[in-house]
Design an enzyme around this catalytic site. Structure first.
Site, PDB file in Angstrom:
ATOM      1  CD  GLU A 169      -2.742   0.810  -0.101  1.00  0.00           C
ATOM      2  OE1 GLU A 169      -3.513  -0.131  -0.291  1.00  0.00           O
ATOM      3  OE2 GLU A 169      -2.525   1.692  -0.966  1.00  0.00           O
ATOM      4  CE  LYS A 224       4.736   0.505   2.296  1.00  0.00           C
ATOM      5  NZ  LYS A 224       3.455   1.078   2.365  1.00  0.00           N
ATOM      6  CB  CYS A 280       5.396   3.829   6.590  1.00  0.00           C
ATOM      7  SG  CYS A 280       3.937   2.822   6.399  1.00  0.00           S
TER       8      CYS A 280
HETATM    9  C1  UDX Z   1       3.986   7.469   4.062  1.00  0.00           C
HETATM   10  C2  UDX Z   1       4.141   7.370   2.539  1.00  0.00           C
HETATM   11  O1  UDX Z   1       3.963   8.685   1.968  1.00  0.00           O
HETATM   12  C3  UDX Z   1       3.142   6.389   1.960  1.00  0.00           C
HETATM   13  O2  UDX Z   1       3.361   6.231   0.568  1.00  0.00           O
HETATM   14  C4  UDX Z   1       3.322   5.047   2.665  1.00  0.00           C
HETATM   15  O3  UDX Z   1       2.395   4.101   2.194  1.00  0.00           O
HETATM   16  C5  UDX Z   1       3.175   5.214   4.168  1.00  0.00           C
HETATM   17  O4  UDX Z   1       4.104   6.179   4.645  1.00  0.00           O
HETATM   18  P1  UDX Z   1       2.373   8.726   5.742  1.00  0.00           P
HETATM   19  O5  UDX Z   1       3.274   8.238   6.812  1.00  0.00           O
HETATM   20  O6  UDX Z   1       0.907   8.581   5.917  1.00  0.00           O
HETATM   21  O7  UDX Z   1       2.720   8.017   4.343  1.00  0.00           O
HETATM   22  O8  UDX Z   1       2.609  10.290   5.551  1.00  0.00           O
HETATM   23  P2  UDX Z   1       3.515  11.249   4.645  1.00  0.00           P
HETATM   24  O9  UDX Z   1       2.637  12.249   4.044  1.00  0.00           O
HETATM   25  O10 UDX Z   1       4.403  10.509   3.751  1.00  0.00           O
HETATM   26  O11 UDX Z   1       4.366  12.009   5.760  1.00  0.00           O
HETATM   27  C6  UDX Z   1       5.278  11.339   6.600  1.00  0.00           C
HETATM   28  C7  UDX Z   1       5.987  12.331   7.490  1.00  0.00           C
HETATM   29  O12 UDX Z   1       6.853  13.163   6.732  1.00  0.00           O
HETATM   30  C8  UDX Z   1       5.055  13.284   8.237  1.00  0.00           C
HETATM   31  O13 UDX Z   1       5.516  13.440   9.567  1.00  0.00           O
HETATM   32  C9  UDX Z   1       5.152  14.579   7.457  1.00  0.00           C
HETATM   33  O14 UDX Z   1       4.873  15.719   8.232  1.00  0.00           O
HETATM   34  C10 UDX Z   1       6.588  14.533   7.012  1.00  0.00           C
HETATM   35  N1  UDX Z   1       6.839  15.312   5.778  1.00  0.00           N
HETATM   36  C11 UDX Z   1       6.266  14.951   4.597  1.00  0.00           C
HETATM   37  C12 UDX Z   1       7.688  16.427   5.832  1.00  0.00           C
HETATM   38  O15 UDX Z   1       8.218  16.769   6.897  1.00  0.00           O
HETATM   39  N2  UDX Z   1       7.924  17.113   4.677  1.00  0.00           N
HETATM   40  C13 UDX Z   1       7.376  16.779   3.476  1.00  0.00           C
HETATM   41  O16 UDX Z   1       7.665  17.459   2.468  1.00  0.00           O
HETATM   42  C14 UDX Z   1       6.519  15.649   3.431  1.00  0.00           C
END
Ligand code: UDX
Ligand code: ADP
Length: 479
Positions: A169, A224, A280
């Site tokens: 996913e 992944k 993740c």
């Molecule tokens: C992530 C992956 O994006 C997704 O593809 C995978 O399936 C699961 O892990 P998620 O953990 O839900 O998803 O959130 P994501 O939007 O990726 O953000 C992860 C972390 O990175 C957050 O704490 C977010 O605040 C941080 N982040 C994200 C940043 O600090 N800067 C960014 O530009 C993007």
């Protein structure tokens, strides 16, 4: 092999299982989908007639659940019956990092996957396609295969057969429904073409065929981990540059824009912040590091470990900076913490940078007031003090009110700001972008500080006040 599919069972009604199956149900009205879970409470919550009480908050999810629940999507604790009927079983259970034993702190604990595989081996009938959906280490499919096949050999009145597929996913919390409805790609790994095509047929109800990628099992599992490792690496990269911006007078937004307009780099995932959280990134990096160490690839392991080190360092430097700016001590000072979820638009706090930062501020003796639009007081208590305890019955029993080492939860920002010395923004919730800084300044003790780790404050508005401000990746403004 009977490849006609009518019943789907998804084991695990969590952040992945619930939303994923809701979107499959919406797009495939001819399929009957049951999402099962060991937790009766979780199932009851998913079945709650008050749709706002379902256990996962995701924009757009409640509407889909309303549309398909009770029609072709069912939440049930009758795991055996559901497995017996299923043509396809998705495994969507949690795979936390191991706390004890071999690989502790790095390897994923596969006990939930293993239990699932044993249950499937026991109750499934005829031919079943078993799909790994959970985030898992590479070669987990082999574990599932072995369990399914060895149990089959013992108890085999009706010949059971299995095809194992990996279908990771890629949904991100907060945008899960859009990610599921309009995915960049669907990855299907496996050894048997017929099974892969059967699964692809489900997705092709709403995903264009050229977005469905077929690979072998191990490529799918490793892709992944690699995708999440690359994304995490980008965040550590931009966070490392945010510190360079602060000392050189460069502006991180301008740098990110200039760098991101290079087509080869791209403009996504270049937002600096307090460090990445979520279920993740850290787990997948640890899995990758463990895998590399296991196979003697020390340098590769060290390379990916540095991504985690920068992530920890970013949190640490924020804490140090706050203490330094508040005259070297925050003991007994009131600090308003805005945001506890690991990012906006989710109530999930797994690996949220807020947990470690707040813990360290409490250790320094600060008096913390926490606000979050979606995370409950109970959840914050569990995260701050009881990582491994599931239920906290009597909250008051656990509040640490001795001396100055305590915290308070409030939904009311006026209470949170009243007489506080500093505001620390940790999650980029929309409401924090709209704060009236003039009014807030009057409520606070002076000199008043705002530490913005997400770069969300309205700078024009705040510049009209006498606030001292630190915005990540930008220069400090002290009056
Ligand atoms: C992530 C992956 O994006 C997704 O593809 C995978 O399936 C699961 O892990 P998620 O953990 O839900 O998803 O959130 P994501 O939007 O990726 O953000 C992860 C972390 O990175 C957050 O704490 C977010 O605040 C941080 N982040 C994200 C940043 O600090 N800067 C960014 O530009 C993007
Ligand atoms: P994810 O983010 O991967 O979806 P969650 O922790 O949100 O993880 O959800 C995983 C769910 O899987 C939990 O609700 C848990 O109760 C459930 N679960 C774990 N093991 C089993 C099992 N053997 N059978 C059924 N459900 C299980």
């Amino acid at each position: 092999m009977n490849l006609k599919i009518s019943n789907i069972c998804c084991i695990g009604a969590g952040y992945v299982g619930g939303p994923t199956m809701a979107v499959v149900a919406k797009n495939c009205p001819n399929l009957t989908i049951e999402v099962v879970d060991l937790s009766k409470k979780k199932i009851n919550d998913w079945n709650n007639i008050d749709i706002s009480k379902i256990p996962v908050f995701e924009p757009g999810l409640a509407e889909i659940i309303k549309e398909v629940r009770g029609k072709n999507l069912f939440f049930s604790d009758k795991i055996q019956e559901s497995i017996e009927k299923a043509d396809i079983i998705f495994i969507s259970v949690n795979t936390p990092t191991k706390q004890k034993g071999v690989g502790a702190g790095k390897a994923s604990d596969l006990k939930y996957i293993e239990n699932c595989a044993r249950t499937v081996a026991r109750y499934s009938k005829g031919h079943t396609i078993v799909v790994e959906k959970s985030t898992i280490p590479v070669r987990t499919a082999e574990v599932i295969k072995k369990i399914l096949e060895s149990n089959n050999a013992i108890d085999n009145e009706d010949k059971k057969t299995f095809s194992i597929l990996s279908n990771p996913e890629f949904l991100a919390e907060g945008s899960a429904i859009n990610d599921l409805q309009n995915p960049d790609r669907i990855l299907i790994g496996g050894e048997e073409n017929e099974a892969k095509e059967t699964l692809a047929k489900i997705y092709s109800q709403w995903v264009e065929p050229n977005k469905i990628i077929f690979t072998n099992l191990w490529s799918s599992e490793l892709s992944k981990l690699t995708a999440n490792a690359f994304l995490a690496q980008r965040i550590s990269s931009i966070n490392s540059i945010s510190a360079v911006c602060e000392i050189t007078g460069a502006n991180i937004d301008e740098v990110a824009k200039a760098v991101g307009t290079d087509n080869r780099i791209g403009n996504k995932f270049l937002k600096t912040g307090p460090g990445f959280g979520g279920s993740c990134f850290k787990k997948d990096l640890l899995n990758l590091i463990y895998l590399c160490e296991h196979f003697g690839l020390e340098k590769v392991a060290e390379y990916w470990e540095s991504v985690l080190k920068i992530n920890d360092w970013q949190k640490e430097r924020i804490r140090k900076l706050m203490v330094e700016k508040l005259f070297g001590s925050i003991t007994n000072k009131k600090i308003a913490v805005l945001g506890f979820s690991f990012k906006a638009n989710t109530n999930d706090t797994r690996e949220s940078p807020s947990i470690e930062i707040v813990r360290s501020l409490l250790e320094e003796g600060a008096n913390i007031y926490i606000n979050d639009p979606k995370v409950s007081e109970k959840k914050i208590t569990q995260d701050l003090y009881f990582e491994f305890i599931k239920e906290v019955d009597d909250l008051n029993k656990y509040f640490i009110n001795e001396g100055s080492n305590y915290w308070t939860y409030s939904k009311d920002l006026e209470i949170v700001f009243k007489n506080c010395d500093a505001i620390l923004i940790l999650t980029e919730w929309e409401e924090y972008k709209k704060i009236d800084w003039g009014k807030t300044y009057k409520l606070m003790r002076k000199p008043a500080w705002v530490f913005d780790t997400r770069g969300v404050i309205n700078q024009e508005d705040i510049s009209k006040t006498n606030f001292n401000t630190w915005i990540v990746g930008k220069s400090i403004l002290e009056n």
